[in-house]
Design a protein around this motif. Structure first.
Motif, PDB file in Angstrom:
ATOM      1  N   LEU A 124       0.835  -1.199   0.000  1.00 40.49           N
ATOM      2  CA  LEU A 124       0.000   0.000   0.000  1.00 40.49           C
ATOM      3  C   LEU A 124       0.868   1.247   0.000  1.00 40.49           C
ATOM      4  CD1 LEU A 124      -2.872   1.266   0.302  1.00 40.49           C
ATOM      5  CD2 LEU A 124      -2.447   1.275   2.766  1.00 40.49           C
TER       6      LEU A 124
ATOM      7  N   GLN B  53       2.205   2.070  -3.377  1.00 36.75           N
ATOM      8  CA  GLN B  53       1.186   2.665  -4.244  1.00 36.75           C
ATOM      9  C   GLN B  53       0.933   4.110  -3.831  1.00 36.75           C
ATOM     10  OE1 GLN B  53       0.043   1.196  -6.895  1.00 36.75           O
ATOM     11  NE2 GLN B  53      -1.305   2.882  -7.478  1.00 36.75           N
ATOM     12  N   LEU B  54       1.019   4.370  -2.541  1.00 33.64           N
ATOM     13  CA  LEU B  54       0.844   5.735  -2.048  1.00 33.64           C
ATOM     14  C   LEU B  54       1.961   6.646  -2.549  1.00 33.64           C
ATOM     15  CD1 LEU B  54      -0.258   4.986   1.631  1.00 33.64           C
ATOM     16  CD2 LEU B  54      -1.594   6.250  -0.073  1.00 33.64           C
TER      17      LEU B  54
ATOM     18  N   CYS C 290       1.298   7.533  -6.071  1.00 36.89           N
ATOM     19  CA  CYS C 290       0.250   8.551  -6.139  1.00 36.89           C
ATOM     20  C   CYS C 290       0.818   9.928  -5.812  1.00 36.89           C
ATOM     21  CB  CYS C 290      -0.880   8.206  -5.167  1.00 36.89           C
ATOM     22  SG  CYS C 290      -1.946   6.859  -5.731  1.00 36.89           S
TER      23      CYS C 290
ATOM     24  N   ILE D  99      -0.815  13.649  -7.241  1.00 34.06           N
ATOM     25  CA  ILE D  99      -2.179  13.534  -6.722  1.00 34.06           C
ATOM     26  C   ILE D  99      -2.236  14.184  -5.341  1.00 34.06           C
ATOM     27  CG2 ILE D  99      -3.967  11.918  -5.994  1.00 34.06           C
ATOM     28  CD1 ILE D  99      -2.909   9.968  -8.072  1.00 34.06           C
TER      29      ILE D  99
ATOM     30  N   CYS E 257     -10.226   8.824  -0.716  1.00 32.21           N
ATOM     31  CA  CYS E 257     -10.225   7.457  -1.191  1.00 32.21           C
ATOM     32  C   CYS E 257     -10.207   6.474  -0.021  1.00 32.21           C
ATOM     33  CB  CYS E 257      -9.012   7.238  -2.093  1.00 32.21           C
ATOM     34  SG  CYS E 257      -9.054   5.710  -3.030  1.00 32.21           S
TER      35      CYS E 257
ATOM     36  N   THR F 256     -13.324   3.932   1.155  1.00 27.51           N
ATOM     37  CA  THR F 256     -13.097   2.489   1.222  1.00 27.51           C
ATOM     38  C   THR F 256     -13.436   1.918   2.590  1.00 27.51           C
ATOM     39  OG1 THR F 256     -11.283   2.737  -0.355  1.00 27.51           O
ATOM     40  CG2 THR F 256     -11.410   0.664   0.845  1.00 27.51           C
TER      41      THR F 256
ATOM     42  N   GLN G 159      -4.187   9.929 -13.469  1.00 27.57           N
ATOM     43  CA  GLN G 159      -4.162  10.027 -12.007  1.00 27.57           C
ATOM     44  C   GLN G 159      -5.344   9.286 -11.395  1.00 27.57           C
ATOM     45  OE1 GLN G 159      -3.988  14.293 -11.477  1.00 27.57           O
ATOM     46  NE2 GLN G 159      -1.761  14.263 -11.211  1.00 27.57           N
ATOM     47  N   ASP G 160      -6.501   9.364 -12.053  1.00 27.74           N
ATOM     48  CA  ASP G 160      -7.672   8.638 -11.572  1.00 27.74           C
ATOM     49  C   ASP G 160      -7.442   7.129 -11.619  1.00 27.74           C
ATOM     50  OD1 ASP G 160      -9.049  10.893 -10.974  1.00 27.74           O
ATOM     51  OD2 ASP G 160     -10.250  10.948 -12.796  1.00 27.74           O
TER      52      ASP G 160
ATOM     53  N   LEU H  23      -4.566   5.654 -11.235  1.00 25.89           N
ATOM     54  CA  LEU H  23      -3.690   5.347 -10.110  1.00 25.89           C
ATOM     55  C   LEU H  23      -4.478   5.304  -8.809  1.00 25.89           C
ATOM     56  CD1 LEU H  23      -0.517   7.470 -10.951  1.00 25.89           C
ATOM     57  CD2 LEU H  23      -0.813   5.006 -11.139  1.00 25.89           C
ATOM     58  N   LEU H  24      -5.440   6.213  -8.682  1.00 27.65           N
ATOM     59  CA  LEU H  24      -6.275   6.222  -7.489  1.00 27.65           C
ATOM     60  C   LEU H  24      -7.130   4.961  -7.411  1.00 27.65           C
ATOM     61  CD1 LEU H  24      -7.504   9.903  -7.030  1.00 27.65           C
ATOM     62  CD2 LEU H  24      -6.299   8.494  -5.366  1.00 27.65           C
TER      63      LEU H  24
ATOM     64  N   GLU I 282      -6.238   2.022  -8.579  1.00 24.56           N
ATOM     65  CA  GLU I 282      -5.341   0.957  -8.127  1.00 24.56           C
ATOM     66  C   GLU I 282      -5.118   1.045  -6.624  1.00 24.56           C
ATOM     67  OE1 GLU I 282      -1.709   0.695 -10.399  1.00 24.56           O
ATOM     68  OE2 GLU I 282      -2.752   1.169 -12.261  1.00 24.56           O
ATOM     69  N   LEU I 283      -4.996   2.281  -6.146  1.00 21.81           N
ATOM     70  CA  LEU I 283      -4.848   2.479  -4.702  1.00 21.81           C
ATOM     71  C   LEU I 283      -6.069   1.941  -3.972  1.00 21.81           C
ATOM     72  CD1 LEU I 283      -3.252   3.794  -2.327  1.00 21.81           C
ATOM     73  CD2 LEU I 283      -4.659   5.823  -2.695  1.00 21.81           C
ATOM     74  N   ARG I 284      -7.233   2.220  -4.531  1.00 20.55           N
ATOM     75  CA  ARG I 284      -8.484   1.782  -3.920  1.00 20.55           C
ATOM     76  C   ARG I 284      -8.517   0.252  -3.788  1.00 20.55           C
ATOM     77  NH1 ARG I 284     -12.532   5.199  -4.143  1.00 20.55           N
ATOM     78  NH2 ARG I 284     -11.699   6.054  -6.089  1.00 20.55           N
TER      79      ARG I 284
ATOM     80  N   GLN J 161      -5.991  -1.774  -3.552  1.00 19.32           N
ATOM     81  CA  GLN J 161      -5.058  -2.188  -2.502  1.00 19.32           C
ATOM     82  C   GLN J 161      -5.658  -1.908  -1.125  1.00 19.32           C
ATOM     83  OE1 GLN J 161      -2.369  -3.883  -3.117  1.00 19.32           O
ATOM     84  NE2 GLN J 161      -1.773  -4.050  -0.962  1.00 19.32           N
ATOM     85  N   LEU J 162      -6.409  -0.816  -1.043  1.00 20.94           N
ATOM     86  CA  LEU J 162      -7.066  -0.475   0.218  1.00 20.94           C
ATOM     87  C   LEU J 162      -8.119  -1.524   0.580  1.00 20.94           C
ATOM     88  CD1 LEU J 162      -7.480   3.381  -0.256  1.00 20.94           C
ATOM     89  CD2 LEU J 162      -6.210   2.268   1.586  1.00 20.94           C
ATOM     90  N   VAL J 163      -8.835  -1.995  -0.427  1.00 20.65           N
ATOM     91  CA  VAL J 163      -9.856  -3.029  -0.187  1.00 20.65           C
ATOM     92  C   VAL J 163      -9.205  -4.300   0.338  1.00 20.65           C
ATOM     93  CG1 VAL J 163     -11.501  -4.557  -1.312  1.00 20.65           C
ATOM     94  CG2 VAL J 163     -11.489  -2.128  -1.870  1.00 20.65           C
ATOM     95  N   ILE J 164      -8.078  -4.665  -0.269  1.00 19.03           N
ATOM     96  CA  ILE J 164      -7.347  -5.853   0.169  1.00 19.03           C
ATOM     97  C   ILE J 164      -6.923  -5.695   1.635  1.00 19.03           C
ATOM     98  CG2 ILE J 164      -5.194  -7.148  -0.107  1.00 19.03           C
ATOM     99  CD1 ILE J 164      -5.426  -6.650  -3.117  1.00 19.03           C
ATOM    100  N   CYS J 165      -6.401  -4.523   1.953  1.00 21.23           N
ATOM    101  CA  CYS J 165      -5.981  -4.257   3.330  1.00 21.23           C
ATOM    102  C   CYS J 165      -7.158  -4.388   4.297  1.00 21.23           C
ATOM    103  CB  CYS J 165      -5.360  -2.864   3.443  1.00 21.23           C
ATOM    104  SG  CYS J 165      -3.699  -2.743   2.739  1.00 21.23           S
TER     105      CYS J 165
ATOM    106  N   VAL K 112      -0.721   6.440   5.400  1.00 17.48           N
ATOM    107  CA  VAL K 112      -0.961   7.570   4.508  1.00 17.48           C
ATOM    108  C   VAL K 112      -0.275   8.824   5.032  1.00 17.48           C
ATOM    109  CG1 VAL K 112      -2.721   9.088   3.517  1.00 17.48           C
ATOM    110  CG2 VAL K 112      -3.151   6.633   3.702  1.00 17.48           C
TER     111      VAL K 112
END
Lengths: 123, 123
Positions: A93, A96-97, A100, A105, A113, A117, B86-87, B89-90, B92-94, B96-100, B114
């Motif tokens: 994570l 990926q941050l 970004c 971003i 985001c 989530t 950029q969207d 990339l966001l 993809e971040l999302r 990874q956040l779901v996985i976390c 973050v």
DNA sequence: TAAGTGTACTAATACAATTAATACACTTAA
DNA sequence: TTAAGTGTATTAATTGTATTAGTACACTTA
């Protein structure tokens, strides 16, 4: 329990690894509970048993499961391995941050985001 | 400007794509500025020109650069394509956040991650 | 003992990444 | 006009990985 997505570009064994890891990390699969046998799951998913074997080997290497010859594969009972894998996910994570951030971003967009989530409003 | 990491499992052309995209998104490469020629960069990186060509084709497909026969490749001057990437990339971040989240990682840990990455303290 | 389990090994196939060698079209500057 | 530099397209060959397939062996349990 396990579903293969053939539209997913990742190899099958990797999908199986990730799926089982998820079920173990969030506690859906309890410690010492038995996993499907390599042959049974292979038949169930209509794939080769070697592919299941490969996934199980990796899960064992990560310490998430342990195997007993002639009996089967079982979920590991050690709590620290869960933490260890969660830390790895957090590291992914973080990467990926960084991407970004380096892509210009804004911080607030990333924060939104995260909020969406986790559906947390009390921030 | 571009560095290939042979320890990175990802294909070379993908590394080149990501690197140039980063430089374009954060403004390090200004609109209408010229990129290295496919042959020159190939020699510079000691790889085949086709690999560079492949990377440039993908960057053009994303609208991040445009090419003129006989002249070279140039950074796109359209702002909306930057936002579009950029969207992505966001998104993809999302994921990874779901996985976390599904892996049982606490919200506060993600938030700390973050904060550290963006080095923001006024939260 | 028989059935079910994990494990190891080899061979074969398929696909993707990469290199290599061309060939062609276009632009620029001498 | 010509030469050098540019993008583009094509084909062939090589390499590595993913996957399948088949087989064999060791172990456990009923």
């Amino acid at each position: 329990m396990i579903v293969i997505d053939y539209h997913d570009k990742r190899p099958i064994y990797e999908q199986i690894i990730d799926r089982f890891q998820l079920l173990i990390l969030n506690g859906a699969l309890e410690p010492d509970s038995q996993l499907p046998s390599v042959r049974a799951l292979a038949v169930d998913l209509s794939i080769n048993a070697n592919t299941i074997q490969r996934a199980y080997s990796e899960l064992e290497r990560r310490g998430l499961i342990y195997s007993i010859k002639g009996r089967g594969n079982f979920v590991s009972a050690q709590k620290d391995v869960v933490k260890e894998q969660q830390d790895k996910l957090l590291e992914e994570l973080r990467q990926q941050l960084v991407i970004c951030k380096e892509s210009g971003i804004e911080f607030i967009k990333v924060l939104d985001c995260v909020r969406e989530t986790f559906q947390e409003v009390n921030l």
